[in-house]
Write an enzyme that holds these catalytic residues in place. Structure first.
Site, PDB file in Angstrom:
ATOM      1  N   SER A  13       0.800  -1.230   0.000  1.00 26.27           N
ATOM      2  CA  SER A  13       0.000   0.000   0.000  1.00 26.27           C
ATOM      3  C   SER A  13       0.828   1.273   0.000  1.00 26.27           C
ATOM      4  CB  SER A  13      -0.935   0.011   1.208  1.00 26.27           C
ATOM      5  OG  SER A  13      -0.203  -0.181   2.399  1.00 26.27           O
ATOM      6  N   HIS A  50      -0.178   6.224   6.399  1.00 30.42           N
ATOM      7  CA  HIS A  50       0.242   5.953   5.025  1.00 30.42           C
ATOM      8  C   HIS A  50       0.627   7.268   4.360  1.00 30.42           C
ATOM      9  CE1 HIS A  50      -1.275   1.919   5.474  1.00 30.42           C
ATOM     10  NE2 HIS A  50      -0.921   1.629   4.230  1.00 30.42           N
TER      11      HIS A  50
END
Length: 391
Positions: free
Chosen positions: A51, A277
């Site tokens: 990711s 993230h």
């Protein structure tokens, strides 16, 4: 209504549950004198990884990607492809670990290695963070421990000791070596780049309101992240790949920094629904670092003169015809190549790229990714582009 400790903990645990589910998983053309250097074909570029590669949570989502992969058109592979004119095949997928290189991660999602071939020129990846669930689990568990301690002490280090780092050294490292070896076997002439993970936390102090890690565990998690990055580095060196170090360049851009400075979004108060993230800025900086380390040539940021007019016409046409994002990217990359070579006076190469543009339109039409009116409009555009560029 003020939050009670119980409601705060419940909200925090819900966010951290999301974290566990998604974290880390969730070239040179020159011309001079009377003789121009031969033009280089566009790089055949394959992007692999988890990711951090797919840019989970960053908008807009790539409509051509499997929904489960949470892939963005602003991930660092797309940025690299746009800046270099490379032909990108992006199989990055949130939640991937090294086993997903060889096995299907989800129904209908092929093993990532299947995207590679003997003709692949460039491969990039971030991978390893999800192996054995170590890194995501550590951040989530340390955050929960931080809540329980009120941000005081080092409860996570006290409970887990060297367990996480031991697993990275004994399990993640050999898995990375195997994955990179497999990549080399599938793409023997490709340049392979393994990216490290940018810093999530600062060196000291932390920011408990945004990243609920006890102050004493900030250094503990930094050490774990360095151990993971070091495993990626050693695996790259062992397999002849290039390690792209993100630690130095991401210093001061961790999740504790303000918006516009941070590369990583925090658990609370961030803009990315997939917490801990990279944001779009972080992905762009990871791309820039990779281009710099690999010495990749980039296309001009803005074309001038007739080239700018051609690109403007293409963009207007693509918007008017509502082209799919993946089709638009593939075709626009070819238009960039036409404009670039024409701008350098390499008319023969520009005409060749114009032919590849028309061929790509035909392929997209045969694959039902373009309607007949869209394909006809694009063919008319190619003829007008040739006229504008005197090709």
């Amino acid at each position: 209504m003020p939050r009670t400790p119980a409601t705060t903990a419940a909200t925090s645990i819900a966010a951290l549950g999301s974290l566990l589910g998604s974290l880390l998983g969730a070239s040179l053309v020159t011309a001079g004198g009377a003789q121009a250097a031969p033009a280089r074909a566009a790089l055949e570029y394959v992007a692999l990884g988890d990711s951090y590669s797919s840019a989970a949570g960053v908008q807009p989502v790539d409509p051509t990607a499997p929904v489960a992969c949470q892939r963005s058109t602003r991930n660092y592979p797309h940025v690299i492809a746009r800046r270099t004119g490379a032909q990108l095949t992006d199989v990055t997928c949130g939640g991937a670990d090294t086993t997903d290189y060889r096995e299907a991660q989800h129904p209908g999602v092929a093993p990532q290695l299947d995207a590679l071939s003997a003709g692949t020129d460039l491969v990039t990846m971030t991978i390893g963070g999800n192996d054995s669930g170590v890194f995501g689990t550590a951040i989530a568990q340390c955050s929960l421990a931080g809540f329980r301690s009120g941000g005081v002490g080092s409860p996570c280090r006290d409970e887990h000791g060297s367990t996480y780092e031991d697993t990275v050294r004994t399990s993640t490292y050999p898995a990375l070596v195997r994955a990179l070896t497999d990549v080399r076997e599938r793409a023997p002439r490709a340049r392979v780049a393994a990216l490290g993970y940018p810093w999530i936390l600062p060196a000291t102090g932390g920011c408990f309101a945004s990243m609920p890690v006890a102050e004493g565990d900030v250094a503990y998690l930094r050490s774990l992240q360095h151990t993971l990055n070091d495993a990626v580095r050693r695996a790259a060196e062992a397999t002849g790949a290039t390690y792209v170090d993100m630690e130095q360049v991401s210093e001061g851009h961790d999740a504790c920094q303000p918006a516009g400075t941070r590369w990583i979004e925090p658990v609370f108060g961030g803009t990315n629904p997939v917490v801990v993230h990279p944001n779009a800025y972080g992905e762009a900086r990871m791309a820039a670092r990779t281009i710099d380390v690999l010495g990749l040539a980039t296309v001009p940021d803005q074309p001038a003169g007739r080239g700018a007019k051609v690109l403007k016409r293409y963009d207007a046409l693509a918007a008017h015809q509502h082209l799919r994002a993946g089709v638009d990217h593939r075709l626009r990359t070819r238009v960039w190549a036409i404009v670039r070579y024409a701008g350098l006076g390499l008319d023969s190469d520009a005409r060749t790229r114009l032919g590849t543009f028309r061929d790509q339109v035909t392929r997209e039409r045969r694959a039902d990714r373009l309607t007949r009116p869209q394909a006809e409009a694009l063919k008319r555009f190619s003829r007008r582009a040739a006229e504008l560029l005197d090709l």
